[in-house]
Design an enzyme around this catalytic site. Structure first.
Site, PDB file in Angstrom:
ATOM      1  N   LYS A  22       0.829  -1.207   0.000  1.00 29.25           N
ATOM      2  CA  LYS A  22       0.000   0.000   0.000  1.00 29.25           C
ATOM      3  C   LYS A  22       0.860   1.252   0.000  1.00 29.25           C
ATOM      4  O   LYS A  22       0.617   2.190  -0.768  1.00 29.25           O
ATOM      5  CB  LYS A  22      -0.907   0.001   1.236  1.00 29.25           C
ATOM      6  CG  LYS A  22      -1.697   1.295   1.441  1.00 29.25           C
ATOM      7  CD  LYS A  22      -2.558   1.242   2.669  1.00 29.25           C
ATOM      8  CE  LYS A  22      -1.834   1.715   3.912  1.00 29.25           C
ATOM      9  NZ  LYS A  22      -1.981   3.160   4.166  1.00 29.25           N
ATOM     10  N   ASN A  23       1.890   1.274   0.844  1.00 31.38           N
ATOM     11  CA  ASN A  23       2.694   2.482   1.011  1.00 31.38           C
ATOM     12  C   ASN A  23       3.670   2.729  -0.131  1.00 31.38           C
ATOM     13  O   ASN A  23       4.352   3.752  -0.160  1.00 31.38           O
ATOM     14  CB  ASN A  23       3.440   2.439   2.348  1.00 31.38           C
ATOM     15  CG  ASN A  23       2.500   2.577   3.526  1.00 31.38           C
ATOM     16  OD1 ASN A  23       1.402   3.113   3.409  1.00 31.38           O
ATOM     17  ND2 ASN A  23       2.910   2.070   4.683  1.00 31.38           N
ATOM     18  N   CYS A 118      -5.846   7.815   9.671  1.00 27.72           N
ATOM     19  CA  CYS A 118      -6.038   7.157  10.969  1.00 27.72           C
ATOM     20  C   CYS A 118      -5.823   8.145  12.122  1.00 27.72           C
ATOM     21  O   CYS A 118      -4.989   9.044  12.040  1.00 27.72           O
ATOM     22  CB  CYS A 118      -5.062   5.989  11.141  1.00 27.72           C
ATOM     23  SG  CYS A 118      -5.486   4.541  10.181  1.00 27.72           S
ATOM     24  N   ASP A 314       4.409   0.366  12.372  1.00 26.84           N
ATOM     25  CA  ASP A 314       3.274  -0.337  11.767  1.00 26.84           C
ATOM     26  C   ASP A 314       3.199  -1.810  12.157  1.00 26.84           C
ATOM     27  O   ASP A 314       2.239  -2.494  11.800  1.00 26.84           O
ATOM     28  CB  ASP A 314       3.337  -0.228  10.233  1.00 26.84           C
ATOM     29  CG  ASP A 314       2.801   1.107   9.741  1.00 26.84           C
ATOM     30  OD1 ASP A 314       2.271   1.879  10.561  1.00 26.84           O
ATOM     31  OD2 ASP A 314       2.909   1.382   8.529  1.00 26.84           O
ATOM     32  N   ARG A 406      -8.666  -0.689   4.461  1.00 27.92           N
ATOM     33  CA  ARG A 406      -7.821   0.375   3.924  1.00 27.92           C
ATOM     34  C   ARG A 406      -6.433  -0.142   3.578  1.00 27.92           C
ATOM     35  O   ARG A 406      -5.771   0.418   2.710  1.00 27.92           O
ATOM     36  CB  ARG A 406      -7.679   1.515   4.938  1.00 27.92           C
ATOM     37  CG  ARG A 406      -8.916   2.395   5.102  1.00 27.92           C
ATOM     38  CD  ARG A 406      -8.617   3.576   6.002  1.00 27.92           C
ATOM     39  NE  ARG A 406      -7.414   4.258   5.558  1.00 27.92           N
ATOM     40  CZ  ARG A 406      -6.428   4.639   6.350  1.00 27.92           C
ATOM     41  NH1 ARG A 406      -6.479   4.404   7.650  1.00 27.92           N
ATOM     42  NH2 ARG A 406      -5.368   5.251   5.855  1.00 27.92           N
TER      43      ARG A 406
END
Length: 426
Positions: A22-23, A118, A314, A406
């Site tokens: 995702k990042n 978030c 994370d 997400r």
């Protein structure tokens, strides 16, 4: 809202294919704004944040098209482009700020809403603004928007030395993209070193950018007048990889993670090995893989989150679950975000013994957790509650899993495929 129903107590066995990061995918989608030619991204994960970014780019006038069955997306940002990111699309996802650099670099102006995301703590955009100002942009914040433009008579940003007050991942990515089309040389000091930054740099190089030093804290970018299209494979998601590693270590079992990159997770893997998990990594005909095996109760491990290549923030919540059921007492220190212990109260509802004092959580390992209804508060907290449900006795309901959607590509399907008793319910 959807929920996950999990019945714990099953060990995990089989194979999981790790999705694209995702990042990495989010800034790489934004990088398509740097050229009018088609850009093809493969291995793009199917996530809510990716869908939101595509919607934002579509709203600007970028043509996007899905192709194939392996996460392929073609993007073309041909003129005209509306250089604005409205609040309605930005409020749910902080990564939307990543359009600022490409829009300024190619079109000379941008209007970008201050971002959301978030609720894990303050993530200010002041570093982005300072860096763009150093490259010659005029930026004001008004009515909730960053309004940026080049000075009258200027057609390009100019190179600069940018030394941020803190290590910022999205800041480094924004500066990389802006500097690629700037006039002259840009030097990024105190740059973030995450693998996703290196992956973005490799994509920009494939588009014709001149970049050296990515993967270190000092990155040199020699600006070019134009970039062209490219085809790029999004790197595997190291946080999804780490999440599955923790899930297997907590539940027990034997699982192969296809496309997992062990070299991107050294700090996490070292802690898992110290805890008692067996982990091997390598390459075969299918590419990179990591195999994790776990039997018996793990040993508690203290750790401290810090910037890459240290232990990632994370992964803090997921590893904390492992400590909750491990043998011994551990201390978890969170140094990145001030509100990233919100999952603790939910883990306590499952029976965990955790005491929080400021940035430190002391976890006393117990033999088992017990199922209950819990509520996700952010993306990685969601993943930790899923792992907790996998090891808890009885049934666990995880509410508000839109956070999970997400950042995890079909997580419950992947877990079910390796033996977990998990289903999505309305």
């Amino acid at each position: 809202m959807d929920k996950l129903r999990i019945t714990g107590g099953r060990t995990l066995h089989g194979e999981v294919t790790i999705s694209g990061a995702k990042n990495a995918a989010l800034p790489e989608l934004c990088a398509a704004l740097l050229t009018s030619e088609p850009v093809i991204l493969n291995n793009v994960p199917r996530l809510r944040d990716v869908a939101t970014m595509r919607q934002l780019l579509d709203n600007m006038g970028v043509q996007t098209q899905t192709h194939g069955d392996r996460g392929g997306i073609t993007l073309q940002a041909a003129d005209p482009i509306q250089a604005e990111a409205p609040y309605e699309l930005v409020k749910t996802m902080r990564a939307s700020v990543l359009v600022l650099g490409p829009l300024l670099a190619r079109f000379g102006h941008a209007r970008v809403s201050l971002p959301g995301g978030c609720a894990i703590g303050s993530r200010p955009v002041d570093q982005h603004i300072k860096g763009m100002q150093a490259m010659g942009a005029e930026i004001v914040v008004e009515h909730g928007y960053m309004v940026a433009r080049l000075p009258v008579g200027k057609t390009r940003l100019h190179g600069a030395r940018i030394a941020t007050d803190m290590v910022t991942v999205t800041g480094t990515e924004n500066f990389l993209m802006a500097a690629a089309l700037a006039e002259g040389e840009t030097l990024l000091e105190n740059a973030a070193q995450e693998p996703e930054i290196g992956d973005l740099a490799e994509m920009l190089i494939a588009m014709g950018a001149k970049i050296e030093g990515h993967g270190t804290s000092r990155i040199h970018i020699q600006g070019v007048e134009r970039l062209h299209g490219c085809t790029h494979q999004v790197v595997a998601d190291r946080i999804e990889t780490g999440t599955f590693l923790c899930a297997v270590a907590a539940t027990g079992g034997d699982v192969v993670l296809r496309h997992g990159r062990a070299d991107h997770l050294d700090a996490v893997i070292d802690k898992l090995r110290d805890a008692g998990a067996e982990i091997e990594a390598g390459k075969d005909a299918g590419g990179d893989f990591i195999r994790v095996r776990a039997t018996g109760r793990m040993k508690a491990q203290s750790f401290r989150t810090t910037e890459y290549p240290g232990f990632p923030t994370d992964m803090q919540a997921q590893f904390m679950v492992l400590n909750c059921i491990a043998e011994g007492t551990s201390k978890v220190t969170e140094t990145i975000f001030e509100n990233r212990f919100m999952h603790v109260n939910e883990l306590v509802r499952l029976g965990a013994h955790i005491q929080v004092d400021g940035k430190v959580a002391v976890v006393e390992g117990i033999s088992r957790l017990s199922g209950a209804t819990v509520m996700a508060t952010d993306l990685r907290a969601s993943a930790s509650l899923v792992i907790a449900g996998l090891v808890a006795e009885g049934e666990t309901i995880v509410d508000r899993i839109y956070h999970l959607d997400r950042g995890y590509d079909q997580m419950e399907e992947k877990l079910r495929g390796i033996g977990a008793d998990i289903e999505r319910v309305k």
